[in-house]
Write a protein that holds these residues in place. Structure first.
Motif, PDB file in Angstrom:
ATOM      1  N   LEU A  28     -14.774  14.199   0.217  1.00 21.45           N
ATOM      2  CA  LEU A  28     -13.790  14.484   1.262  1.00 21.45           C
ATOM      3  C   LEU A  28     -12.507  15.038   0.658  1.00 21.45           C
ATOM      4  CD1 LEU A  28     -13.155  14.120   4.370  1.00 21.45           C
ATOM      5  CD2 LEU A  28     -11.931  12.047   3.670  1.00 21.45           C
ATOM      6  N   CYS A  29     -12.054  14.404  -0.407  1.00 24.24           N
ATOM      7  CA  CYS A  29     -10.847  14.795  -1.129  1.00 24.24           C
ATOM      8  C   CYS A  29     -11.243  15.287  -2.519  1.00 24.24           C
ATOM      9  CB  CYS A  29      -9.894  13.593  -1.245  1.00 24.24           C
ATOM     10  SG  CYS A  29      -9.370  12.914   0.359  1.00 24.24           S
ATOM     11  N   PRO A  30     -10.318  15.806  -3.306  1.00 26.12           N
ATOM     12  CA  PRO A  30     -10.659  16.271  -4.648  1.00 26.12           C
ATOM     13  C   PRO A  30     -10.845  15.114  -5.628  1.00 26.12           C
ATOM     14  CG  PRO A  30      -8.605  17.283  -3.881  1.00 26.12           C
ATOM     15  CD  PRO A  30      -8.949  16.167  -2.943  1.00 26.12           C
ATOM     16  N   PHE A  31     -11.164  13.944  -5.101  1.00 22.92           N
ATOM     17  CA  PHE A  31     -11.367  12.745  -5.906  1.00 22.92           C
ATOM     18  C   PHE A  31     -12.100  11.711  -5.051  1.00 22.92           C
ATOM     19  CE2 PHE A  31      -7.114  13.005  -4.055  1.00 22.92           C
ATOM     20  CZ  PHE A  31      -7.124  11.936  -3.182  1.00 22.92           C
ATOM     21  N   PRO A  32     -12.946  10.870  -5.663  1.00 27.52           N
ATOM     22  CA  PRO A  32     -13.540   9.756  -4.916  1.00 27.52           C
ATOM     23  C   PRO A  32     -12.492   8.654  -4.743  1.00 27.52           C
ATOM     24  CG  PRO A  32     -14.344   9.775  -7.180  1.00 27.52           C
ATOM     25  CD  PRO A  32     -13.421  10.945  -7.053  1.00 27.52           C
ATOM     26  N   PHE A  33     -12.592   7.897  -3.675  1.00 26.11           N
ATOM     27  CA  PHE A  33     -11.559   6.882  -3.436  1.00 26.11           C
ATOM     28  C   PHE A  33     -12.090   5.742  -2.587  1.00 26.11           C
ATOM     29  CE2 PHE A  33     -11.322   9.728   0.184  1.00 26.11           C
ATOM     30  CZ  PHE A  33     -11.135   8.879   1.262  1.00 26.11           C
ATOM     31  N   PHE A  63      -6.051   1.130   3.342  1.00 29.43           N
ATOM     32  CA  PHE A  63      -5.559   1.498   4.680  1.00 29.43           C
ATOM     33  C   PHE A  63      -6.736   1.866   5.590  1.00 29.43           C
ATOM     34  CE2 PHE A  63      -2.295   2.722   1.543  1.00 29.43           C
ATOM     35  CZ  PHE A  63      -1.312   1.807   1.919  1.00 29.43           C
ATOM     36  N   VAL A  64      -7.705   2.583   5.037  1.00 26.96           N
ATOM     37  CA  VAL A  64      -8.916   2.896   5.797  1.00 26.96           C
ATOM     38  C   VAL A  64      -9.664   1.603   6.149  1.00 26.96           C
ATOM     39  CG1 VAL A  64     -11.209   3.971   5.649  1.00 26.96           C
ATOM     40  CG2 VAL A  64      -9.187   5.212   4.831  1.00 26.96           C
ATOM     41  N   GLU A  65      -9.749   0.688   5.190  1.00 28.93           N
ATOM     42  CA  GLU A  65     -10.458  -0.572   5.427  1.00 28.93           C
ATOM     43  C   GLU A  65      -9.739  -1.453   6.436  1.00 28.93           C
ATOM     44  OE1 GLU A  65     -12.544  -0.717   1.001  1.00 28.93           O
ATOM     45  OE2 GLU A  65     -11.128  -2.292   1.584  1.00 28.93           O
ATOM     46  N   ASP A  66      -8.421  -1.440   6.423  1.00 24.07           N
ATOM     47  CA  ASP A  66      -7.666  -2.206   7.433  1.00 24.07           C
ATOM     48  C   ASP A  66      -8.033  -1.732   8.833  1.00 24.07           C
ATOM     49  OD1 ASP A  66      -6.404  -3.754   5.545  1.00 24.07           O
ATOM     50  OD2 ASP A  66      -4.529  -2.614   5.558  1.00 24.07           O
ATOM     51  N   ALA A  67      -8.116  -0.419   8.998  1.00 28.00           N
ATOM     52  CA  ALA A  67      -8.441   0.135  10.312  1.00 28.00           C
ATOM     53  C   ALA A  67      -9.876  -0.204  10.719  1.00 28.00           C
ATOM     54  CB  ALA A  67      -8.236   1.650  10.299  1.00 28.00           C
ATOM     55  N   ILE A  68     -10.783  -0.078   9.780  1.00 26.00           N
ATOM     56  CA  ILE A  68     -12.204  -0.326  10.062  1.00 26.00           C
ATOM     57  C   ILE A  68     -12.452  -1.780  10.477  1.00 26.00           C
ATOM     58  CG2 ILE A  68     -14.420  -0.631   8.863  1.00 26.00           C
ATOM     59  CD1 ILE A  68     -13.932   2.201   9.768  1.00 26.00           C
ATOM     60  N   ASN A  69     -11.666  -2.706   9.965  1.00 26.61           N
ATOM     61  CA  ASN A  69     -11.918  -4.131  10.191  1.00 26.61           C
ATOM     62  C   ASN A  69     -11.131  -4.733  11.357  1.00 26.61           C
ATOM     63  OD1 ASN A  69     -13.842  -5.217   8.055  1.00 26.61           O
ATOM     64  ND2 ASN A  69     -12.433  -3.992   6.803  1.00 26.61           N
ATOM     65  N   ARG A  70     -10.558  -3.918  12.202  1.00 25.98           N
ATOM     66  CA  ARG A  70      -9.851  -4.418  13.381  1.00 25.98           C
ATOM     67  C   ARG A  70     -10.858  -4.726  14.482  1.00 25.98           C
ATOM     68  NH1 ARG A  70      -4.834  -0.097  13.002  1.00 25.98           N
ATOM     69  NH2 ARG A  70      -3.854  -1.070  11.179  1.00 25.98           N
ATOM     70  N   LYS A  71     -11.363  -5.936  14.449  1.00 29.52           N
ATOM     71  CA  LYS A  71     -12.460  -6.322  15.344  1.00 29.52           C
ATOM     72  C   LYS A  71     -12.040  -6.384  16.816  1.00 29.52           C
ATOM     73  CE  LYS A  71     -15.465  -6.950  12.029  1.00 29.52           C
ATOM     74  NZ  LYS A  71     -15.976  -8.277  11.701  1.00 29.52           N
ATOM     75  N   GLY A 113      -8.738   5.179  13.728  1.00 28.18           N
ATOM     76  CA  GLY A 113      -7.696   4.594  12.880  1.00 28.18           C
ATOM     77  C   GLY A 113      -7.960   4.858  11.415  1.00 28.18           C
ATOM     78  N   ALA A 114      -9.238   4.790  11.028  1.00 32.54           N
ATOM     79  CA  ALA A 114      -9.603   5.072   9.636  1.00 32.54           C
ATOM     80  C   ALA A 114      -9.359   6.537   9.297  1.00 32.54           C
ATOM     81  CB  ALA A 114     -11.068   4.717   9.404  1.00 32.54           C
ATOM     82  N   ILE A 115      -9.694   7.445  10.214  1.00 36.07           N
ATOM     83  CA  ILE A 115      -9.461   8.873   9.991  1.00 36.07           C
ATOM     84  C   ILE A 115      -7.971   9.143   9.810  1.00 36.07           C
ATOM     85  CG2 ILE A 115      -9.594  11.160  11.049  1.00 36.07           C
ATOM     86  CD1 ILE A 115     -12.304  10.177  10.127  1.00 36.07           C
ATOM     87  N   ALA A 116      -7.162   8.495  10.598  1.00 35.04           N
ATOM     88  CA  ALA A 116      -5.707   8.693  10.509  1.00 35.04           C
ATOM     89  C   ALA A 116      -5.138   8.173   9.193  1.00 35.04           C
ATOM     90  CB  ALA A 116      -5.015   8.010  11.691  1.00 35.04           C
ATOM     91  N   ALA A 117      -5.842   7.237   8.566  1.00 35.62           N
ATOM     92  CA  ALA A 117      -5.348   6.612   7.333  1.00 35.62           C
ATOM     93  C   ALA A 117      -5.865   7.288   6.064  1.00 35.62           C
ATOM     94  CB  ALA A 117      -5.737   5.135   7.321  1.00 35.62           C
ATOM     95  N   LEU A 118      -6.621   8.360   6.195  1.00 34.03           N
ATOM     96  CA  LEU A 118      -7.224   9.007   5.029  1.00 34.03           C
ATOM     97  C   LEU A 118      -6.161   9.564   4.076  1.00 34.03           C
ATOM     98  CD1 LEU A 118     -10.090  11.037   6.758  1.00 34.03           C
ATOM     99  CD2 LEU A 118     -10.374   9.037   5.264  1.00 34.03           C
ATOM    100  N   PRO A 119      -6.438   9.492   2.776  1.00 38.15           N
ATOM    101  CA  PRO A 119      -5.537  10.133   1.816  1.00 38.15           C
ATOM    102  C   PRO A 119      -5.640  11.647   1.924  1.00 38.15           C
ATOM    103  CG  PRO A 119      -7.472   9.307   0.677  1.00 38.15           C
ATOM    104  CD  PRO A 119      -7.570   8.823   2.098  1.00 38.15           C
ATOM    105  N   GLN A 120      -4.696  12.336   1.346  1.00 36.02           N
ATOM    106  CA  GLN A 120      -4.673  13.798   1.365  1.00 36.02           C
ATOM    107  C   GLN A 120      -4.695  14.328  -0.068  1.00 36.02           C
ATOM    108  OE1 GLN A 120      -4.738  15.619   4.253  1.00 36.02           O
ATOM    109  NE2 GLN A 120      -4.881  13.686   5.397  1.00 36.02           N
ATOM    110  N   PHE A 160     -15.302  15.774  10.828  1.00 34.70           N
ATOM    111  CA  PHE A 160     -16.306  15.560  11.875  1.00 34.70           C
ATOM    112  C   PHE A 160     -17.486  14.753  11.329  1.00 34.70           C
ATOM    113  CE2 PHE A 160     -20.398  17.074  13.568  1.00 34.70           C
ATOM    114  CZ  PHE A 160     -20.279  16.661  14.894  1.00 34.70           C
ATOM    115  N   VAL A 161     -17.998  15.164  10.154  1.00 35.69           N
ATOM    116  CA  VAL A 161     -19.128  14.454   9.540  1.00 35.69           C
ATOM    117  C   VAL A 161     -18.722  13.026   9.183  1.00 35.69           C
ATOM    118  CG1 VAL A 161     -20.663  14.374   7.533  1.00 35.69           C
ATOM    119  CG2 VAL A 161     -20.217  16.557   8.686  1.00 35.69           C
ATOM    120  N   LEU A 162     -17.540  12.869   8.589  1.00 38.19           N
ATOM    121  CA  LEU A 162     -17.080  11.538   8.186  1.00 38.19           C
ATOM    122  C   LEU A 162     -16.918  10.619   9.391  1.00 38.19           C
ATOM    123  CD1 LEU A 162     -16.046   9.577   6.015  1.00 38.19           C
ATOM    124  CD2 LEU A 162     -13.751  10.508   6.415  1.00 38.19           C
TER     125      LEU A 162
END
Length: 279
Positions: A212-217, A221-229, A239-246, A261-263
């Motif tokens: 996704l980025c020029p590095f694996p990561f 912040f992505v995990e915080d969003a994913i775990n909001r049950k 929320g995870a998409i909004a938290a992605l690094p650039q 879209f794929v992610l």
């Protein structure tokens, strides 16, 4: 064929390898630690890598370890991806590594070579980031054992003359529920568009991404969003998409918009699958 000549050394011990590097560096030889060798051959042919002295660490016993020691699995950096895949001691790593390149290439690419590569995919690191693995590194200052999430920031941050010896992973992570998928746009063994690996531990989902980025990561912040049950799958994914690094890659493999879209779909699948997993 490479467009340059180099001296070849095959040390038998960690100390011999480190001492050789220091000696050759002092001689102005620009020494290069050699494990699988695929990157030197690939980049050397297009003038992106150069050395006058190769130090092949595959003959060092500690770099070829593959064993359970207490409650940890130890994997040496010189193990090929095929060896790791066939042993299947870490199922998430097995599945992720089995998608790297093709079967012939995986017989040459080593665990350490993939993790330390200059090419930005480096998918083999994803399971170790998720499992809070620890790395054994050696250099002129001696050995040091460090959590991989402390030393891998876009790439493995090695000092000059250091190299990766082993990775240690707790058994509880190895046995945890996981999800991993690699998506390509062009062909079955082409470069990945997105590789996503996820693992559920302590009732929390962890996510690591390559391509996704020029590095694996792995991003907290992505995990915080994913775990909001308390939120829906869609809200958690957005929320995870909004938290992605650039930055997000935009190249011949796929546009920035297509990658996202794929992610988005892969994240939704991972969350739905692991939410149901019991551990």
């Amino acid at each position: 064929m490479l467009p340059f000549d180099f001296d070849y050394y095959r040390p038998k011990t960690l100390k011999e390898a480190v001492d050789l590097f220091q000696y050759l560096e002092q001689q102005g030889k620009q020494p290069f630690y050699f494990n699988g060798g695929t990157e030197l051959l690939t980049l050397g042919r297009i003038d992106l890598a150069y050395t006058e002295a190769v130090i092949d660490i595959k003959g060092i016993a500690e770099c070829s370890v593959m064993q359970v020691s207490g409650d940890h699995l130890l994997l040496g950096s010189s193990l090929t991806l095929t060896t790791v895949e066939e042993a299947n001691l870490f199922p998430l790593l097995t599945k992720t590594a089995s998608e790297v390149a093709d079967h012939t290439a995986r017989g040459k690419i080593t665990l350490g070579g993939n993790i330390c590569a200059r090419i930005f995919y480096r998918e083999a690191v994803l399971p170790f980031l998720l499992a809070d693995s620890r790395v054994l590194i050696i250099g002129a200052e001696g050995k040091k054992i460090i959590p991989i999430n402390d030393v891998f920031q876009g790439q493995l941050r090695l000092e000059k003359g250091e190299f990766l010896v082993q990775l240690a992973t707790e058994n509880r992570y190895i046995n945890a529920p996981f999800f991993t998928v690699k998506r390509r746009q062009q062909w079955d063994t082409g470069y990945p568009l997105i590789t996503l690996a996820a693992l559920k531990i302590d009732q929390k989902i962890r996510v690591a991404i390559s391509g996704l980025c020029p590095f694996p990561f792995r991003s907290p912040f992505v995990e915080d969003a994913i775990n909001r049950k308390d939120q829906s799958f869609e809200e958690r994914t957005e929320g995870a998409i909004a938290a992605l690094p650039q930055p997000i890659l935009d190249d011949i493999e796929g546009s920035k918009e297509y990658r996202i879209f794929v992610l988005r779909n892969l994240l939704a699948d991972a969350v739905e699958t692991l939410d149901r997993a019991v551990f």
